[in-house]
Motif scaffolding. Structure first.
Motif, mmCIF file in Angstrom:
data_model
loop_
_atom_site.group_PDB
_atom_site.id
_atom_site.type_symbol
_atom_site.label_atom_id
_atom_site.label_comp_id
_atom_site.label_asym_id
_atom_site.label_seq_id
_atom_site.Cartn_x
_atom_site.Cartn_y
_atom_site.Cartn_z
ATOM 1 N N ASN A 1 0.849 -1.187 0.000
ATOM 2 C CA ASN A 1 0.000 0.000 0.000
ATOM 3 C C ASN A 1 0.891 1.245 0.000
ATOM 4 O OD1 ASN A 1 0.694 0.775 2.678
ATOM 5 N ND2 ASN A 1 -0.888 -0.570 3.520
ATOM 6 N N TYR A 2 0.267 2.388 -0.184
ATOM 7 C CA TYR A 2 1.046 3.600 -0.415
ATOM 8 C C TYR A 2 1.904 3.977 0.785
ATOM 9 C CZ TYR A 2 -2.038 6.463 2.499
ATOM 10 O OH TYR A 2 -2.714 6.993 3.556
ATOM 11 N N LYS A 3 1.438 3.704 2.000
ATOM 12 C CA LYS A 3 2.216 4.065 3.187
ATOM 13 C C LYS A 3 3.559 3.352 3.195
ATOM 14 C CE LYS A 3 -1.703 4.930 6.306
ATOM 15 N NZ LYS A 3 -2.349 4.498 7.565
ATOM 16 N N PHE A 4 3.514 2.059 2.954
ATOM 17 C CA PHE A 4 4.748 1.285 3.012
ATOM 18 C C PHE A 4 5.651 1.590 1.818
ATOM 19 C CE2 PHE A 4 1.976 -0.994 5.869
ATOM 20 C CZ PHE A 4 2.833 -1.352 6.906
ATOM 21 N N LYS A 5 5.061 1.787 0.645
ATOM 22 C CA LYS A 5 5.867 2.127 -0.523
ATOM 23 C C LYS A 5 6.592 3.456 -0.326
ATOM 24 C CE LYS A 5 3.130 -0.395 -3.949
ATOM 25 N NZ LYS A 5 2.259 -0.290 -5.153
ATOM 26 N N LEU A 6 5.983 4.321 0.455
ATOM 27 C CA LEU A 6 6.569 5.636 0.687
ATOM 28 C C LEU A 6 7.811 5.560 1.574
ATOM 29 C CD1 LEU A 6 6.181 8.731 0.264
ATOM 30 C CD2 LEU A 6 4.865 8.721 2.393
ATOM 31 N N VAL A 7 7.797 4.681 2.561
ATOM 32 C CA VAL A 7 8.870 4.703 3.566
ATOM 33 C C VAL A 7 9.851 3.538 3.471
ATOM 34 C CG1 VAL A 7 7.482 6.022 5.195
ATOM 35 C CG2 VAL A 7 7.419 3.516 5.284
ATOM 36 N N PHE A 8 9.530 2.507 2.665
ATOM 37 C CA PHE A 8 10.442 1.372 2.509
ATOM 38 C C PHE A 8 10.818 1.192 1.045
ATOM 39 C CE2 PHE A 8 7.921 -0.319 6.249
ATOM 40 C CZ PHE A 8 8.893 0.013 7.179
ATOM 41 N N LYS A 9 12.073 0.857 0.817
ATOM 42 C CA LYS A 9 12.521 0.497 -0.530
ATOM 43 C C LYS A 9 12.408 -1.020 -0.673
ATOM 44 C CE LYS A 9 16.483 0.686 -3.712
ATOM 45 N NZ LYS A 9 15.639 1.098 -4.848
ATOM 46 N N LYS A 10 11.620 -1.470 -1.632
ATOM 47 C CA LYS A 10 11.374 -2.898 -1.800
ATOM 48 C C LYS A 10 12.665 -3.641 -2.155
ATOM 49 C CE LYS A 10 8.480 -6.196 -4.322
ATOM 50 N NZ LYS A 10 9.558 -7.095 -4.734
ATOM 51 N N ILE A 11 12.877 -4.765 -1.501
ATOM 52 C CA ILE A 11 14.009 -5.628 -1.813
ATOM 53 C C ILE A 11 13.542 -6.632 -2.865
ATOM 54 C CG2 ILE A 11 15.667 -7.299 -0.906
ATOM 55 C CD1 ILE A 11 15.307 -5.924 1.825
ATOM 56 N N PRO A 12 14.196 -6.694 -4.012
ATOM 57 C CA PRO A 12 13.750 -7.588 -5.090
ATOM 58 C C PRO A 12 13.712 -9.048 -4.649
ATOM 59 C CG PRO A 12 15.401 -6.041 -5.880
ATOM 60 C CD PRO A 12 15.377 -5.904 -4.393
ATOM 61 N N ASN A 13 12.762 -9.773 -5.220
ATOM 62 C CA ASN A 13 12.641 -11.222 -5.002
ATOM 63 C C ASN A 13 12.360 -11.588 -3.545
ATOM 64 O OD1 ASN A 13 13.217 -11.877 -7.774
ATOM 65 N ND2 ASN A 13 15.368 -11.431 -7.335
ATOM 66 N N THR A 14 11.655 -10.733 -2.842
ATOM 67 C CA THR A 14 11.249 -11.062 -1.474
ATOM 68 C C THR A 14 9.730 -11.161 -1.337
ATOM 69 O OG1 THR A 14 11.296 -8.717 -0.818
ATOM 70 C CG2 THR A 14 13.295 -10.022 -0.421
ATOM 71 N N ASP A 15 9.014 -11.219 -2.440
ATOM 72 C CA ASP A 15 7.556 -11.343 -2.382
ATOM 73 C C ASP A 15 7.168 -12.692 -1.775
ATOM 74 O OD1 ASP A 15 6.662 -8.994 -4.441
ATOM 75 O OD2 ASP A 15 8.495 -9.991 -5.089
ATOM 76 N N PHE A 16 6.245 -12.662 -0.838
ATOM 77 C CA PHE A 16 5.753 -13.906 -0.259
ATOM 78 C C PHE A 16 4.330 -13.699 0.240
ATOM 79 C CE2 PHE A 16 7.451 -11.524 3.286
ATOM 80 C CZ PHE A 16 6.675 -11.866 4.379
ATOM 81 N N VAL A 17 3.659 -14.787 0.555
ATOM 82 C CA VAL A 17 2.295 -14.733 1.074
ATOM 83 C C VAL A 17 2.343 -15.136 2.540
ATOM 84 C CG1 VAL A 17 -0.058 -15.616 0.873
ATOM 85 C CG2 VAL A 17 1.351 -15.306 -1.178
#
Length: 288
Positions: free
Chosen positions: A180-196
């Motif tokens: 969501n926008y809050k987390f995208k704003l304050v964290f830089k996504k680390i590639p290949n860490t998507d999980f459920v």
């Protein structure tokens, strides 16, 4: 006050983690219902097996299924969620089930339990390790790991400078993030860490559980243990499936958690960073 003085007693993250590993695990007791139904066993950690949430689970949501409650009791100072889950799962495995459902107690009924039974009957528990539920409001949610940015430092300082100081002291740089926008704003996504995630409810094949001494790492203290486990599923390339069974979960807050709760979560976040910083740093390097 007291919790800040407690953190002051440690000089660094290693000392804090040593305390986490050495602390008592807390008391619990096992209470079972419908012990003759063993293909699907539901494990539910709860404070009070006679409370309204536990009662709703056994009389409405999972009515008729074998339920194993792991009761921690009110005022259990050393309550350890991960440890209690492990204890309940080990007890369930004694009955040689096909599936173990691990559920919070603060849930509410949407679908009848026979929908769950019919959906699981379609799957082969020797080929599927973990089952997620479709359309969850607080479970089976796509997550990722993010590294805090300067925006997060500002946000955290405004919200509570004590917490910002503790994150620096205990080397907490990586966080579990929602899309969501809050987390995208304050964290830089680390590639290949998507999980459920398996938060609130997750379904395990007994065939998968046999591979491990414990499902959850009980060094964690009532925070992050489900994120740790769910990320391990990704690292292990576990076989997953989704079923069309709906259950409701009472939703807590995300980034806007209150400061007291966030302060209590510091040890678990520190331990997660200690455990996975090397892997996450490598993923960042590979993406450059």
């Amino acid at each position: 006050g007291d919790i800040l003085r407690f953190y002051d007693s440690f000089d660094n993250r290693d000392q804090l983690i040593k305390w986490m590993k050495d602390r008592p695990k807390g008391n619990y007791r096992i209470v079972e219902f419908n012990r003759d139904e063993n293909d699907i066993i539901v494990v539910i950690p709860t404070i009070d097996v006679n409370g309204k949430f536990a009662k709703t689970c056994r009389e409405e949501i999972f009515k008729g299924l074998h339920i194993i409650f792991v009761e921690s009791g009110v005022g259990n100072y050393y309550f350890n969620y991960a440890h209690n889950c492990n204890a309940g799962i080990k007890k369930a495995m004694e009955y040689k089930p096909k599936w173990i459902v691990l559920s919070n107690d603060d849930m509410y009924k949407i679908d009848d339990v026979d929908v769950l039974e019919k959906e699981l009957a379609k799957l082969d528990n020797k080929k599927v390790d973990i089952v997620f539920l479709e359309n969850g409001d607080y479970y089976s949610i796509p997550l990722y790991f993010g590294k805090k940015t300067w925006r997060y430092e500002i946000y955290r300082y405004i919200r509570g400078k004590e917490l910002a100081k503790l994150y620096r002291k205990f080397e907490i740089d990586y966080f579990i993030a929602y899309y969501n926008y809050k987390f995208k704003l304050v964290f830089k996504k680390i590639p290949n860490t998507d999980f459920v995630n398996t938060n609130a409810i997750g379904i395990f094949s007994s065939n998968y559980i046999k591979k491990f001494e414990n499902i959850f790492d009980d060094t964690y203290i009532n925070d992050t243990e489900d994120g740790d486990f769910s990320f391990r599923l990704k690292l292990e390339n576990a076989n997953t499936a989704f079923i069309k069974y709906r259950i409701g979960a009472f939703i807590g807050s995300t980034l806007d958690t209150n400061i007291a709760r966030a302060l209590r979560a510091v040890p678990s976040k520190a331990y997660f960073n200690y455990k996975y910083a090397g892997i996450l740093n490598d993923l960042i390097k590979k993406s450059l």
